[in-house]
Each structure stands twice: as C-alpha cells, then as structure tokens.
Design a protein around this motif. Structure first.
Motif, PDB file in Angstrom:
ATOM      1  N   ASP A  44       0.857  -1.191   0.000  1.00 45.99           N
ATOM      2  CA  ASP A  44       0.000   0.000   0.000  1.00 45.99           C
ATOM      3  C   ASP A  44       0.891   1.238   0.000  1.00 45.99           C
ATOM      4  OD1 ASP A  44      -1.773   2.076   0.386  1.00 45.99           O
ATOM      5  OD2 ASP A  44      -2.950   1.066   1.909  1.00 45.99           O
ATOM      6  N   GLU A  84      -5.046  -2.594   7.452  1.00 44.22           N
ATOM      7  CA  GLU A  84      -6.435  -2.400   7.874  1.00 44.22           C
ATOM      8  C   GLU A  84      -6.631  -1.012   8.470  1.00 44.22           C
ATOM      9  OE1 GLU A  84      -7.602  -5.457  10.556  1.00 44.22           O
ATOM     10  OE2 GLU A  84      -7.306  -7.078   9.116  1.00 44.22           O
ATOM     11  N   ARG A  87      -6.795   1.562   5.710  1.00 47.81           N
ATOM     12  CA  ARG A  87      -8.089   1.525   5.010  1.00 47.81           C
ATOM     13  C   ARG A  87      -9.176   2.222   5.828  1.00 47.81           C
ATOM     14  NH1 ARG A  87      -6.225  -3.712   3.341  1.00 47.81           N
ATOM     15  NH2 ARG A  87      -7.213  -4.709   5.141  1.00 47.81           N
ATOM     16  N   TYR A  88      -9.145   2.009   7.134  1.00 51.67           N
ATOM     17  CA  TYR A  88     -10.148   2.632   7.995  1.00 51.67           C
ATOM     18  C   TYR A  88      -9.958   4.148   8.049  1.00 51.67           C
ATOM     19  CZ  TYR A  88     -13.152   3.381  12.091  1.00 51.67           C
ATOM     20  OH  TYR A  88     -14.131   3.819  12.940  1.00 51.67           O
ATOM     21  N   LYS A  90      -8.658   6.005   5.701  1.00 54.77           N
ATOM     22  CA  LYS A  90      -9.084   6.554   4.415  1.00 54.77           C
ATOM     23  C   LYS A  90     -10.607   6.601   4.307  1.00 54.77           C
ATOM     24  CE  LYS A  90      -6.497   7.501   1.553  1.00 54.77           C
ATOM     25  NZ  LYS A  90      -5.793   8.798   1.322  1.00 54.77           N
ATOM     26  N   LYS A  91     -11.271   5.656   4.972  1.00 46.91           N
ATOM     27  CA  LYS A  91     -12.734   5.657   4.986  1.00 46.91           C
ATOM     28  C   LYS A  91     -13.261   6.856   5.774  1.00 46.91           C
ATOM     29  CE  LYS A  91     -16.700   2.796   6.331  1.00 46.91           C
ATOM     30  NZ  LYS A  91     -17.123   1.493   6.934  1.00 46.91           N
TER      31      LYS A  91
END
Length: 226
Positions: A44, A84, A87-88, A90-91
């Motif tokens: 990533d 993880e 990703r959270y 970025k959410k």
C-alpha cells in the motif's frame, strides 16, 4: 508487421526501463525478507514512510539503519493490521494517510542505538538489547497521521519526545495544564481510533507507538530479527 512482432518490439523498448525501475534490494531488505518480514510499502503505497533512524533526523543524530533504507517492513501479522488501519483512516478521512517513523528494528540496530546513547541524557530511555522489545520482532510500529501533502498532524509533541506531554494516559490533565490543545488531543484520538480498530495495542508513554501483540506473546510465539 504482425501482432506478435509489434508486441516483441514494445517489449524490447520497455525492458531497459523496467530494469532501471527495479532497483536492487539492499542487504538489509534482503535479510528482512529472508526473516519473513513483509514490505508494507509495496502493498500500500499510500502509507507514507519517513524512517527516522535511517537518517540523522532522530534523537541520537546518528544513522542507525542503512542510509538508503526507507521502506516499511513488519511481521506479516503487524503488516496486515497496519493495512487495515490505513483503510479505515481513508474511509473516515480520504485526504489523510498514516506516516510511519519506524517498523521492524533488528536487534543489531537496537544494539547500535544502545551504544550511541551511553553517557548521554538519553541513556535511560533506550532499552538494553538483552531485553528484546516488540520492534525487534517486527510487531511494533511508530507512526503518526499526515495530510495530503505529507505534513504530519499536530500531536502536541514531536516523535521520540522524552517528557510527560508524550503520554496518552493523562491527556485531560495535560489539556487542563495547557500542555496540549484540544486539536492535538483530537488528532491523537483519531490515530488511536484507527490503530486500535485494526487490533493494535497502545502504550501509555508514547502517543506514536503501537503493538500488534503483547511482548509475552511475541517472546512465546515469534522469533527475534537479529
């Protein structure tokens, strides 16, 4: 000219560029991969990297890693959790990214750090290499959050600040005393939120440090990266 010939010509033209793009791994990266560590940066690229101990921009003012080393390596379990967490984040805030200051820290680097700080004011803050820590297993990560331009959010203190304002367990008191602002506390809480949501554990003394497992579990189940 048929299709196969065209594709072959394109390959001949692009092959030198591909060879240039794939720079050889350093001896350290090769070793880390042999030890089972994962290259998080490759998985990533939105996770930013500024390995402080690979430069002189750290409290020892000494390069402790290979000077060309600026890639995030972690144990696969810690790497999965970090992905993880990103990703959270970025959410919640698409414009923000995690910014890593240190990942796996081979025991050889810990020994060098320990030697460098002897007879300095920092000696008490660096663990003796005989007592392995979670960085030595690739199970700890030091990091912050940065904006879309790579600028770290204000957390109240710099990374590796040796003082009570770096702690997380008395932030209300620090806020009341004027040592932290509400914005700084909010930024710290966001960092803790995304990291703990991915399964990381916090520590009370350093807002930037997170553990993927407990030290006891690491010593029982995983091997030290020497």
């Amino acid at each position: 000219m048929n299709k196969k010939t065209v594709l072959y010509c394109i390959f001949l033209l692009c092959a030198p560029l591909l060879l240039v793009a794939q720079k050889p791994l350093s001896a350290l990266e090769t070793y880390l991969q042999l030890q089972g560590m994962e290259n998080v940066s490759r998985q990533d690229s939105t996770i930013k990297c500024d390995l402080k101990y690979a430069t002189t921009d750290n409290f020892t003012k000494t390069i402790l890693y290979d000077s060309l080393f600026n890639t995030i390596y972690l144990h696969p379990l810690a790497a999965k959790k970090l992905l993880e967490a990103q990703r959270y984040l970025k959410k919640l805030h698409p414009e923000l990214n995690l910014l890593v200051y240190d990942g796996v820290r081979p025991l050889s680097v810990q020994k060098k750090m320990y030697t460098v700080v002897q007879n300095t004011k920092y000696a008490a803050y660096v663990a003796n290499p005989s007592r392995t820590g979670l960085h030595n297993y690739g199970m700890a990560v030091d990091l912050t959050i940065c904006d879309q331009n790579g600028k770290p959010l204000d957390m109240g203190t710099p990374f590796d600040f040796f003082g009570r304002a770096a702690g997380t367990n008395k932030e209300a008191e620090l806020l009341a005393a004027g040592l932290l602002t509400s914005r700084q506390v909010k930024n710290r809480r966001l960092l803790r939120k995304v990291m703990t949501s991915a399964g990381f554990l916090t520590i009370s003394g350093e807002w930037w440090h997170f553990n993927a497992v407990s030290l006891g579990e690491a010593r029982r189940s995983y091997k030290v990266v020497k």
